[in-house]
Scaffold this motif. Structure first.
Motif, PDB file in Angstrom:
ATOM      1  N   PRO A 164       0.807  -1.234   0.000  1.00  0.00           N
ATOM      2  CA  PRO A 164       0.000   0.000   0.000  1.00  0.00           C
ATOM      3  C   PRO A 164       0.838   1.282   0.000  1.00  0.00           C
ATOM      4  CG  PRO A 164      -0.883  -1.585   1.548  1.00  0.00           C
ATOM      5  CD  PRO A 164       0.391  -2.163   1.059  1.00  0.00           C
ATOM      6  N   THR A 165       2.078   1.203   0.463  1.00  0.00           N
ATOM      7  CA  THR A 165       2.915   2.423   0.470  1.00  0.00           C
ATOM      8  C   THR A 165       3.660   2.604  -0.845  1.00  0.00           C
ATOM      9  OG1 THR A 165       4.869   1.316   1.342  1.00  0.00           O
ATOM     10  CG2 THR A 165       3.277   2.122   2.960  1.00  0.00           C
ATOM     11  N   GLY A 166       3.500   1.666  -1.771  1.00  0.00           N
ATOM     12  CA  GLY A 166       4.181   1.776  -3.061  1.00  0.00           C
ATOM     13  C   GLY A 166       5.534   1.108  -3.106  1.00  0.00           C
ATOM     14  N   GLN A 167       5.895   0.378  -2.046  1.00  0.00           N
ATOM     15  CA  GLN A 167       7.193  -0.322  -2.051  1.00  0.00           C
ATOM     16  C   GLN A 167       7.060  -1.693  -2.726  1.00  0.00           C
ATOM     17  OE1 GLN A 167      10.084   0.143   1.076  1.00  0.00           O
ATOM     18  NE2 GLN A 167       8.458   0.830   2.429  1.00  0.00           N
ATOM     19  N   VAL A 168       8.168  -2.150  -3.270  1.00  0.00           N
ATOM     20  CA  VAL A 168       8.165  -3.434  -3.982  1.00  0.00           C
ATOM     21  C   VAL A 168       8.264  -4.580  -2.989  1.00  0.00           C
ATOM     22  CG1 VAL A 168       9.354  -4.831  -5.717  1.00  0.00           C
ATOM     23  CG2 VAL A 168       9.357  -2.331  -5.918  1.00  0.00           C
ATOM     24  N   VAL A 169       7.315  -5.503  -3.086  1.00  0.00           N
ATOM     25  CA  VAL A 169       7.351  -6.714  -2.258  1.00  0.00           C
ATOM     26  C   VAL A 169       7.836  -7.854  -3.143  1.00  0.00           C
ATOM     27  CG1 VAL A 169       6.003  -8.312  -0.851  1.00  0.00           C
ATOM     28  CG2 VAL A 169       5.390  -5.886  -0.914  1.00  0.00           C
ATOM     29  N   VAL A 170       8.864  -8.562  -2.672  1.00  0.00           N
ATOM     30  CA  VAL A 170       9.413  -9.704  -3.420  1.00  0.00           C
ATOM     31  C   VAL A 170       9.004 -10.981  -2.704  1.00  0.00           C
ATOM     32  CG1 VAL A 170      11.533 -10.794  -4.258  1.00  0.00           C
ATOM     33  CG2 VAL A 170      11.404  -8.305  -4.107  1.00  0.00           C
ATOM     34  N   ASP A 171       8.628 -11.987  -3.488  1.00  0.00           N
ATOM     35  CA  ASP A 171       8.244 -13.283  -2.925  1.00  0.00           C
ATOM     36  C   ASP A 171       9.089 -14.356  -3.608  1.00  0.00           C
ATOM     37  OD1 ASP A 171       7.066 -15.630  -2.186  1.00  0.00           O
ATOM     38  OD2 ASP A 171       5.009 -14.948  -2.505  1.00  0.00           O
ATOM     39  N   THR A 172      10.046 -14.913  -2.869  1.00  0.00           N
ATOM     40  CA  THR A 172      10.956 -15.895  -3.481  1.00  0.00           C
ATOM     41  C   THR A 172      10.401 -17.326  -3.442  1.00  0.00           C
ATOM     42  OG1 THR A 172      12.147 -16.147  -1.404  1.00  0.00           O
ATOM     43  CG2 THR A 172      13.036 -14.554  -2.967  1.00  0.00           C
ATOM     44  N   LEU A 173       9.194 -17.480  -2.891  1.00  0.00           N
ATOM     45  CA  LEU A 173       8.574 -18.812  -2.936  1.00  0.00           C
ATOM     46  C   LEU A 173       7.729 -18.962  -4.191  1.00  0.00           C
ATOM     47  CD1 LEU A 173       7.394 -19.861   0.625  1.00  0.00           C
ATOM     48  CD2 LEU A 173       9.324 -20.695  -0.709  1.00  0.00           C
ATOM     49  N   ASN A 174       7.370 -17.832  -4.770  1.00  0.00           N
ATOM     50  CA  ASN A 174       6.582 -17.858  -5.996  1.00  0.00           C
ATOM     51  C   ASN A 174       7.480 -17.422  -7.153  1.00  0.00           C
ATOM     52  OD1 ASN A 174       3.709 -18.582  -5.411  1.00  0.00           O
ATOM     53  ND2 ASN A 174       4.099 -17.071  -3.816  1.00  0.00           N
ATOM     54  N   LEU A 175       7.923 -18.392  -7.911  1.00  0.00           N
ATOM     55  CA  LEU A 175       8.899 -18.128  -8.976  1.00  0.00           C
ATOM     56  C   LEU A 175       8.277 -18.396 -10.340  1.00  0.00           C
ATOM     57  CD1 LEU A 175      11.971 -19.837  -7.285  1.00  0.00           C
ATOM     58  CD2 LEU A 175      11.484 -17.392  -7.405  1.00  0.00           C
ATOM     59  N   TYR A 176       8.791 -17.678 -11.332  1.00  0.00           N
ATOM     60  CA  TYR A 176       8.291 -17.796 -12.702  1.00  0.00           C
ATOM     61  C   TYR A 176       9.463 -18.095 -13.621  1.00  0.00           C
ATOM     62  CZ  TYR A 176       4.383 -15.108 -10.759  1.00  0.00           C
ATOM     63  OH  TYR A 176       3.331 -14.656  -9.985  1.00  0.00           O
ATOM     64  N   ASP A 177       9.156 -18.741 -14.731  1.00  0.00           N
ATOM     65  CA  ASP A 177      10.209 -18.924 -15.728  1.00  0.00           C
ATOM     66  C   ASP A 177      10.312 -17.650 -16.577  1.00  0.00           C
ATOM     67  OD1 ASP A 177       8.178 -18.967 -17.584  1.00  0.00           O
ATOM     68  OD2 ASP A 177       8.235 -21.128 -17.894  1.00  0.00           O
ATOM     69  N   TYR A 178      11.197 -17.691 -17.539  1.00  0.00           N
ATOM     70  CA  TYR A 178      11.467 -16.483 -18.321  1.00  0.00           C
ATOM     71  C   TYR A 178      10.229 -15.992 -19.056  1.00  0.00           C
ATOM     72  CZ  TYR A 178      13.364 -13.586 -22.029  1.00  0.00           C
ATOM     73  OH  TYR A 178      13.600 -12.553 -22.900  1.00  0.00           O
ATOM     74  N   GLU A 179       9.370 -16.923 -19.471  1.00  0.00           N
ATOM     75  CA  GLU A 179       8.158 -16.526 -20.203  1.00  0.00           C
ATOM     76  C   GLU A 179       7.061 -16.018 -19.276  1.00  0.00           C
ATOM     77  OE1 GLU A 179       9.557 -19.595 -21.313  1.00  0.00           O
ATOM     78  OE2 GLU A 179      10.433 -18.623 -23.069  1.00  0.00           O
ATOM     79  N   GLY A 180       7.261 -16.092 -17.983  1.00  0.00           N
ATOM     80  CA  GLY A 180       6.245 -15.602 -17.051  1.00  0.00           C
ATOM     81  C   GLY A 180       5.317 -16.692 -16.565  1.00  0.00           C
TER      82      GLY A 180
END
Ligand code: FES
Length: 198
Positions: A164-180
Motif C-alpha cells: 500500500p505504500t508503493g514499495q516493492v514486495v518480493v516473494d521468493t517462494l513464488n517463482l516464474y520462468d522467463y516466459e512468465g
C-alpha cells in the motif's frame, strides 16, 4: 717368631663405630588406610554423579520450553521503491535474499540467484555484463537467459507486487520462468507477477 694377633689386639685396631652394637631394625611400617577417608571419597563420587545426572535431566526438561526454529532468510520482503533502481543490475540484496534487482526495457524484475544447473549461486560480472556460475561455468545474460555452460534453462524470476505504500514486495517462494509461467505450484499470489512496469 711373632705372636699371632689376639682378639684384644683386633679390638684395639677396629674403629669405634664398628664396635658399637647396631639397634634392632624396626619392622616396615604399612600405612593404615583411613576407613573414614575412603568412605568420604566414595560419597563425593556418588554426589558428583548424582549432580551431573540431575543437571542433564534439567537441561533435557528445559529443552521443551524452546521452539525448534530454523532461522532461514525471509521469503517475502520489501526492497524499497521502484524508483530506487535504475537501468541494469543491482546486486545489493544478493547476500541477504539471494536476488538481483534488474531493470530492462520492459520494466523492473527480480532474478532469483540460483543456477538452473545444480543450484549454485552465480556472480554478476559487470565488466562482461553477465551472470557467471562459479561451479561449472554456466553463463546468463542480464535477462537471465542461459547461453553458455551446462545450465539447461534461464534463471527464474520472483513474484513482485507493490504494498500500500508503493514499495516493492518480493516473494521468493513464488517463482516464474522467463516466459512468465509459474515455475512451481504454490499459492497463487493475489496480484502482479514477475514484472513491474513501474
Ligand atoms: Fe551452475 Fe553447475 S551449478 S553451472
Amino acid at each position: 717368631m711373632a705372636d699371632a694377633p689376639t682378639t684384644a689386639d683386633a679390638q684395639k685396631q677396629a674403629p669405634a663405630s664398628a664396635l658399637r652394637p647396631r639397634p634392632p631394625k624396626s619392622p616396615t611400617r604399612v600405612p593404615k588406610l583411613d576407613p573414614l577417608q575412603g568412605e568420604l571419597s566414595r560419597r563425593a563420587f556418588v554426589w558428583h554423579g548424582m549432580a551431573g545426572f540431575i543437571t542433564l535431566l534439567t537441561l533435557c526438561f528445559m529443552r521443551f520450553f524452546f521452539p525448534r526454529t530454523l532461522f532461514e532468510p525471509k521469503t517475502r520482503f520489501t526492497i524499497g521503491y521502484p524508483s530506487d533502481y535504475g537501468f541494469g543490475v543491482d546486486t545489493k540484496w544478493q547476500q541477504k535474499f539471494r536476488i538481483w534487482v534488474c531493470r530492462g526495457a520492459s520494466g523492473l524484475f527480480v532474478i532469483y540467484a540460483r543456477c538452473t544447473h545444480l543450484g549454485c549461486t552465480p556472480d554478476f560480472k559487470p565488466a562482461e555484463n553477465k551472470f557467471k556460475c562459479p561451479c561449472h561455468g554456466s553463463g546468463f545474460d542480464t535477462e537471465g537467459i542461459n547461453y553458455e555452460g551446462p545450465a539447461p534453462k534461464p534463471l527464474l524470476r520472483c513474484h513482485l507486487e507493490l504494498d500500500p505504500t508503493g514499495q516493492v514486495v518480493v516473494d521468493t517462494l513464488n517463482l516464474y520462468d522467463y516466459e512468465g509461467n509459474k515455475a512451481f505450484k504454490g499459492v497463487a499470489p493475489a496480484s502482479s507477477g514477475p514484472l513491474l512496469a513501474a
